[in-house]
Design an enzyme around this catalytic site. Sequence first.
Site, PDB file in Angstrom:
ATOM      1  N   GLU A   1     189.588  31.669  56.634  1.00 48.51           N
ATOM      2  CA  GLU A   1     190.476  32.799  56.936  1.00 48.51           C
ATOM      3  C   GLU A   1     191.148  33.260  55.652  1.00 48.51           C
ATOM      4  O   GLU A   1     191.507  32.430  54.806  1.00 48.51           O
ATOM      5  CB  GLU A   1     191.561  32.365  57.910  1.00 48.51           C
ATOM      6  CG  GLU A   1     191.034  31.940  59.259  1.00 48.51           C
ATOM      7  CD  GLU A   1     192.170  31.650  60.225  1.00 48.51           C
ATOM      8  OE1 GLU A   1     192.485  32.528  61.031  1.00 48.51           O
ATOM      9  OE2 GLU A   1     192.755  30.561  60.133  1.00 48.51           O
TER      10      GLU A   1
ATOM     11  N   HIS B   1     188.738  24.485  67.733  1.00 47.26           N
ATOM     12  CA  HIS B   1     187.651  25.447  67.476  1.00 47.26           C
ATOM     13  C   HIS B   1     186.445  24.813  66.773  1.00 47.26           C
ATOM     14  O   HIS B   1     185.306  24.996  67.191  1.00 47.26           O
ATOM     15  CB  HIS B   1     188.154  26.616  66.633  1.00 47.26           C
ATOM     16  CG  HIS B   1     189.356  27.304  67.201  1.00 47.26           C
ATOM     17  ND1 HIS B   1     189.565  27.434  68.550  1.00 47.26           N
ATOM     18  CD2 HIS B   1     190.426  27.898  66.614  1.00 47.26           C
ATOM     19  CE1 HIS B   1     190.694  28.088  68.767  1.00 47.26           C
ATOM     20  NE2 HIS B   1     191.235  28.374  67.603  1.00 47.26           N
TER      21      HIS B   1
ATOM     22  N   HIS C   1     189.790  29.827  72.627  1.00 47.76           N
ATOM     23  CA  HIS C   1     189.245  31.201  72.658  1.00 47.76           C
ATOM     24  C   HIS C   1     187.916  31.324  71.905  1.00 47.76           C
ATOM     25  O   HIS C   1     187.173  32.274  72.108  1.00 47.76           O
ATOM     26  CB  HIS C   1     190.282  32.224  72.190  1.00 47.76           C
ATOM     27  CG  HIS C   1     190.455  32.311  70.702  1.00 47.76           C
ATOM     28  ND1 HIS C   1     191.298  31.485  70.014  1.00 47.76           N
ATOM     29  CD2 HIS C   1     189.903  33.122  69.780  1.00 47.76           C
ATOM     30  CE1 HIS C   1     191.239  31.792  68.727  1.00 47.76           C
ATOM     31  NE2 HIS C   1     190.411  32.786  68.553  1.00 47.76           N
TER      32      HIS C   1
ATOM     33  N   LYS D   1     193.224  28.447  55.339  1.00 53.19           N
ATOM     34  CA  LYS D   1     193.908  29.747  55.313  1.00 53.19           C
ATOM     35  C   LYS D   1     193.944  30.232  53.868  1.00 53.19           C
ATOM     36  O   LYS D   1     193.833  29.442  52.932  1.00 53.19           O
ATOM     37  CB  LYS D   1     195.347  29.584  55.815  1.00 53.19           C
ATOM     38  CG  LYS D   1     195.414  29.131  57.263  1.00 53.19           C
ATOM     39  CD  LYS D   1     196.111  30.152  58.123  1.00 53.19           C
ATOM     40  CE  LYS D   1     196.261  29.701  59.547  1.00 53.19           C
ATOM     41  NZ  LYS D   1     195.381  30.415  60.484  1.00 53.19           N
TER      42      LYS D   1
HETATM   43  C1  BG6 Z   1     194.080  30.150  66.426  1.00 54.20           C
HETATM   44  C2  BG6 Z   1     194.834  29.438  65.330  1.00 54.20           C
HETATM   45  O1  BG6 Z   1     193.771  29.272  67.466  1.00 54.20           O
HETATM   46  O2  BG6 Z   1     192.880  30.682  65.883  1.00 54.20           O
HETATM   47  C3  BG6 Z   1     195.131  30.402  64.184  1.00 54.20           C
HETATM   48  O3  BG6 Z   1     196.041  28.941  65.870  1.00 54.20           O
HETATM   49  C4  BG6 Z   1     193.867  31.061  63.695  1.00 54.20           C
HETATM   50  O4  BG6 Z   1     195.791  29.730  63.125  1.00 54.20           O
HETATM   51  C5  BG6 Z   1     193.076  31.646  64.863  1.00 54.20           C
HETATM   52  O5  BG6 Z   1     194.225  32.085  62.783  1.00 54.20           O
HETATM   53  C6  BG6 Z   1     191.710  32.111  64.405  1.00 54.20           C
HETATM   54  O6  BG6 Z   1     191.089  32.815  65.448  1.00 54.20           O
HETATM   55  P1  BG6 Z   1     190.019  33.959  65.148  1.00 54.20           P
HETATM   56  O7  BG6 Z   1     189.535  34.369  66.486  1.00 54.20           O
HETATM   57  O8  BG6 Z   1     190.765  35.037  64.416  1.00 54.20           O
HETATM   58  O9  BG6 Z   1     188.983  33.329  64.277  1.00 54.20           O
END
Ligand code: BG6
Length: 489
Positions: A215, A239, A177, A338
């Site tokens: 995060e 990512h 994503h 995290k």
């Molecule tokens: C997800 C992970 O793919 O991406 C999560 O599994 C993470 O652990 C998340 O929190 C972060 O996505 P974004 O869009 O909030 O940065």
Amino acid sequence: MEKKINLSDFSLVIFGGDGDLAMKKLFPSLYFRLKDGQIKTKSTIIVVSNNDKSSEQFREELSLNLKTKIPDHKPKWIDKLCGMVTYCNIELTIPENYIPLKETLANAKHENVILYYSTPSFLFSIISSSLHRNNILTENTKVVLEKPLGFDLESFEEVNTVIRQYFQEDQIYRIDHYLGKETVQNLMVLRFANHLFEMAWNAKNIDSVEITVAESIGVGNRKKYYDRYGALKDMVQNHLLQLLCLVAMEPPSILNADNVRDEKLKVLKALKKFDETNIQDWTVKGQYTRGKIEDEFVNSYQEDIDGYNSKTETFVALRTYVQNWRWAGVPFYLRTGKRMEKHYSEIVINFKHVPHNIFPDKVKIDRNKLIIRLQPDEHIDLVQMTKIPGPGGYRYKSISLLLDYGASIGEQFPDAYERLIMDVVRGNQTLFMREDEVRASWEWIHSITSNWTKTKQSLKLYEAGTQGPDTRIMEEGHEWNLQKHVNND
Ligand code: BG6
């Protein structure tokens, strides 16, 4: 260019469509695309799950969920979206159960059929074979796969082989994503539509690159999943590597799916692998202990996953190199964790020092930096040396030329899933990962995990609400960007 591309009607089948992802991301995204007029109400959404409920009951749940998730919603559009949804109660492991799905699809009569597998990957095989046995698959059917695709190289190959038995590569949409985020797509525009940056985008001018995805949230209710995967496989494998690819790739000759993916693959293949000689110095893994975030006490990771002696990392930092002409010798530093102090993602391009300091008093001249902030605020920040006005000798300061991307564009950014789902509908694979890319990223990850095991790499504890553990992985003279330039303080 049209602001939005109109789409033909489609049937979208969401396996696990009453789960977390669908409720938090997919349905809100569909709501906005419908309200915006990109989707028409003649399209059909079929939710497949094994909970005993009727379509009516599901629509009520969905309506309530959307009303909570979208504070300024328009009830009319929620009703319209719910009206497009049919619920099929199917025990996914029993092929005979798929008949109602087949009938619903036949009634909808759409040629464009999208299967969204929002389920754990061990179900992909049985879902695909059951669809095949019931003659639901055609050569036009598209399938969307959520990460994680496998747990390591071997299990990725297993899942991939199963999927490839039923679908051709051009029918498969592997989602990361991050690629759907506007700021991430803007990276390509920033690089390839601006001569200025591309001229300097190489080892001659760039000293190092940092990619941080921090995060402040913990593991939430995904304890089991997270404890199995950890930060390296949950975030870096997908990512962070995708961000690295977009920073480091060569310009494709034309922007289309295969060209972009060919270039990203070359980067992944050029990444320096880890071995016993560099793993300890170039990687750090950590786990959070209790701490305080925005004045609230938070539990340790061990407590979050109900307290056993887990060795799973919730933080990773590492140094790597892209071994090619453009990037020879430039370290790429990646970190994610995290329960860190702040929630933010940024890419920092650190330029080299000026070759010679002409100023008589030899005041220290800072490096230029290009900071690309992806979230929560989207901006691009060029840090440069400037003279402090006033009489007397030269005095200098690093200040920011800040482009507030969100404010300048003047529009609210759509969620990544809005873009990605629409791309699947119109058959554009540019923002999805090809199998060879995923394979190459698992191969590189394997060089980390196998050497962590060989060298018994220790897990460093860090207090929640901090920047993570001590990360001495950088080359001499390098340090993480402290975000101090953002407000020029
Ligand atoms: C997800 C992970 O793919 O991406 C999560 O599994 C993470 O652990 C998340 O929190 C972060 O996505 P974004 O869009 O909030 O940065």
